[in-house]
Design an enzyme around this catalytic site. Structure first.
Site, PDB file in Angstrom:
ATOM      1  N   ALA A 156      32.186  72.739 -39.694  1.00 15.14           N
ATOM      2  CA  ALA A 156      33.053  72.003 -38.779  1.00 15.14           C
ATOM      3  C   ALA A 156      34.025  72.981 -38.131  1.00 15.14           C
ATOM      4  O   ALA A 156      34.509  73.910 -38.792  1.00 15.14           O
ATOM      5  CB  ALA A 156      33.817  70.921 -39.529  1.00 15.14           C
TER       6      ALA A 156
ATOM      7  N   GLU B 272      23.396  63.331 -45.589  1.00 19.37           N
ATOM      8  CA  GLU B 272      24.344  62.551 -46.382  1.00 19.37           C
ATOM      9  C   GLU B 272      25.415  62.080 -45.412  1.00 19.37           C
ATOM     10  O   GLU B 272      26.191  62.885 -44.880  1.00 19.37           O
ATOM     11  CB  GLU B 272      24.976  63.380 -47.497  1.00 19.37           C
ATOM     12  CG  GLU B 272      25.729  62.522 -48.505  1.00 19.37           C
ATOM     13  CD  GLU B 272      27.187  62.913 -48.658  1.00 19.37           C
ATOM     14  OE1 GLU B 272      27.988  62.025 -48.982  1.00 19.37           O
ATOM     15  OE2 GLU B 272      27.533  64.084 -48.468  1.00 19.37           O
TER      16      GLU B 272
ATOM     17  N   ASN C 190      36.061  67.973 -44.714  1.00 20.68           N
ATOM     18  CA  ASN C 190      36.908  67.306 -45.705  1.00 20.68           C
ATOM     19  C   ASN C 190      36.879  67.985 -47.077  1.00 20.68           C
ATOM     20  O   ASN C 190      37.854  67.933 -47.821  1.00 20.68           O
ATOM     21  CB  ASN C 190      36.563  65.810 -45.824  1.00 20.68           C
ATOM     22  CG  ASN C 190      35.140  65.554 -46.238  1.00 20.68           C
ATOM     23  OD1 ASN C 190      34.260  66.411 -46.113  1.00 20.68           O
ATOM     24  ND2 ASN C 190      34.877  64.363 -46.746  1.00 20.68           N
TER      25      ASN C 190
ATOM     26  N   CYS D  79      34.155  60.274 -47.939  1.00 20.54           N
ATOM     27  CA  CYS D  79      33.119  59.338 -47.497  1.00 20.54           C
ATOM     28  C   CYS D  79      32.953  58.164 -48.451  1.00 20.54           C
ATOM     29  O   CYS D  79      32.574  57.060 -48.031  1.00 20.54           O
ATOM     30  CB  CYS D  79      31.787  60.057 -47.307  1.00 20.54           C
ATOM     31  SG  CYS D  79      31.143  60.835 -48.804  1.00 20.54           S
TER      32      CYS D  79
END
Length: 325
Positions: free
Chosen positions: A155, A226, A130, A260
Site C-alpha cells: 500500500a 483475502e 493496516n 478486516c
C-alpha cells in the site's frame, strides 16, 4: 510520486518516485535468477535464512515498530507486538514448512496417485497498510519456504515498510529472493500479466480483489484473495453481557477499528439490549486518542485523512437518522 504522511502530525515523512517499466523488469529478472538458486535449496537451508530473518526482526523491533507507527499511526506497543508476531511466523515455518508440504497419497481410480508441491517462481504480493509487516510476512514466509521468491507491491502509505523488508532480506540472503516495487494501480494490472509472475496474492478490499481476479484470470495465473468483510457480533440472551461488551469494544477499536475482522455491527437481542448497551458505553468511555509513540496510548489516529473524514461523515449521517452521541 508517492508521499507518505504521519497521520498523527500530518507531517510529510518521505516522497518516492514510481518505478518505471525498465526498473520493474530489472527487479523481475534479478528475482528469477535468485529463484533458480533458492528453489534448489533444501527446506532446512531455506529455514535457516527464515530463522535469521526472524532474529533480525527482533533485533530491530523498535526501529520497525516506529516506522509502522509513523507511517500509519498504530500505537507503538501494538506495532512492537506486530513485529514479534512476524518473528514467530518466521520461526514456525522454518521448523514446520516441510511437514506441511509432504507429498500426499490420494485415492483415485488409478493404481497410485500422489500430490506433490513444487515451487512456482515469483509470487506477487499486493498487501494492505493496516498490518504493514504482518500481512507481508504471513504471505511471504509460506511462499518462500515452498521454494518461491516474493515481489511486494505494498500500500502506498506503507512504502517505507516495504523498502525496510527488502533491505532486511538483502542483508541476509546472498541471492535475490525478495524485492519491492512502487507502482500505481494501472502498473499493477500490467504486472499481473507479466510472464515472469507465477501467481498473485492479495489482502485488501472487495473492489481490489475483483480487479486482481480479473487480470489474473485473463493471464491464467493462480491467485489467492483475502478480502474485507462486514462482520456482525450477535449477543444472545444467554451471553455474559459484560464479557461480550469488553470483547466487542476491544475488537472494534483495535488498530483504530482498521481490522478486516473487527465487528462492524453489534446486534443484541431485546432481553439483553439495555444492559449490553450500558456496558459498551462504559467501556468505550475508557478510550481516548493519544500520541501513538507513547507506550500508554492504546488508540491512535486513523491511517489517512480521507479515512478519518469518512468516519466523521458516517457519524453525521447516523445523527441525522436519530442516533445520539
Amino acid at each position: 510520486m508517492i508521499t507518505t504522511i504521519n497521520p498523527a502530525t500530518e507531517e510529510i515523512i518521505q516522497q518516492y518516485q514510481l518505478h518505471t517499466t525498465n526498473e520493474v523488469n530489472a527487479r523481475l529478472e534479478s528475482l528469477h535468477h535468485g529463484w533458480r538458486q533458492w528453489k534448489a535449496l533444501s527446506f532446512d537451508e531455506r529455514g535457516k535464512y527464515l530463522s535469521v530473518l526472524g532474529k533480525k526482526l527482533l533485533e530491530k523491533k523498535e526501529e520497525y515498530a516506529t516506522l509502522i507507527t509513523r507511517e500509519m499511526g498504530k500505537p507503538i506497543r501494538a506495532a512492537c507486538a506486530e513485529i514479534e508476531k512476524c518473528a514467530w511466523i518466521c520461526e514456525y515455518f522454518a521448523e514446520n514448512a516441510e511437514k506441511h508440504l509432504l507429498p500426499e497419497v490420494i485415492q483415485t481410480s488409478l493404481k497410485k496417485s500422489t500430490i506433490h508441491y513444487q515451487p512456482m517462481g515469483i509470487i506477487l504480493g499486493i498487501m494492505p497498510w493496516n498490518f504493514p509487516f504482518w500481512q507481508v510476512f504471513r504471505a511471504m514466509a509460506t511462499s518462500m519456504m515452498a521454494g518461491n521468491v516474493f515481489l511486494l507491491k505494498h500500500a502506498p502509505i506503507s512504502t517505507g515498510a516495504s523498502l525496510a523488508i527488502e533491505a532486511l532480506w538483502a542483508e541476509i540472503a546472498p541471492m535475490t529472493v525478495f524485492r519491492s516495487v512502487i507502482l500505481d494501480e494501472q502498473q499493477v494490472s500490467a504486472l499481473i500479466g507479466h510472464n515472469q509472475i507465477a501467481g498473485v496474492t492479495l489482502t485488501g478490499s472487495v473492489r481490489a480483489g475483483k480487479s486482481v481476479a480479473k487480470y489474473a484470470a485473463e493471464a491464467m495465473k493462480k491467485y489467492v484473495l483475502e478480502l474485507g468483510g462486514s462482520d456482525p457480533y450477535i449477543i444472545l440472551s444467554d451471553a455474559d453481557v459484560a464479557a461480550a461488551a469488553q470483547v466487542c469494544v476491544q475488537s472494534r477499536l483495535a488498530n483504530a477499528g482498521q481490522v478486516c475482522i473487527a465487528p462492524k455491527r453489534l446486534i443484541a437481542v431485546d432481553s439483553v439490549y439495555d444492559s449490553f448497551r450500558a456496558h459498551v458505553l462504559e467501556k468505550t468511555q475508557m478510550y481516548s486518542c493519544g500520541n501513538p509513540l507513547r507506550d500508554e496510548t492504546v488508540l491512535g489516529p486513523m491511517a489517512r485523512a480521507d479515512l478519518r473524514d469518512l468516519v466523521v461523515r458516517h457519524v453525521k449521517e447516523c445523527i441525522q437518522h436519530g442516533a445520539t452521541v
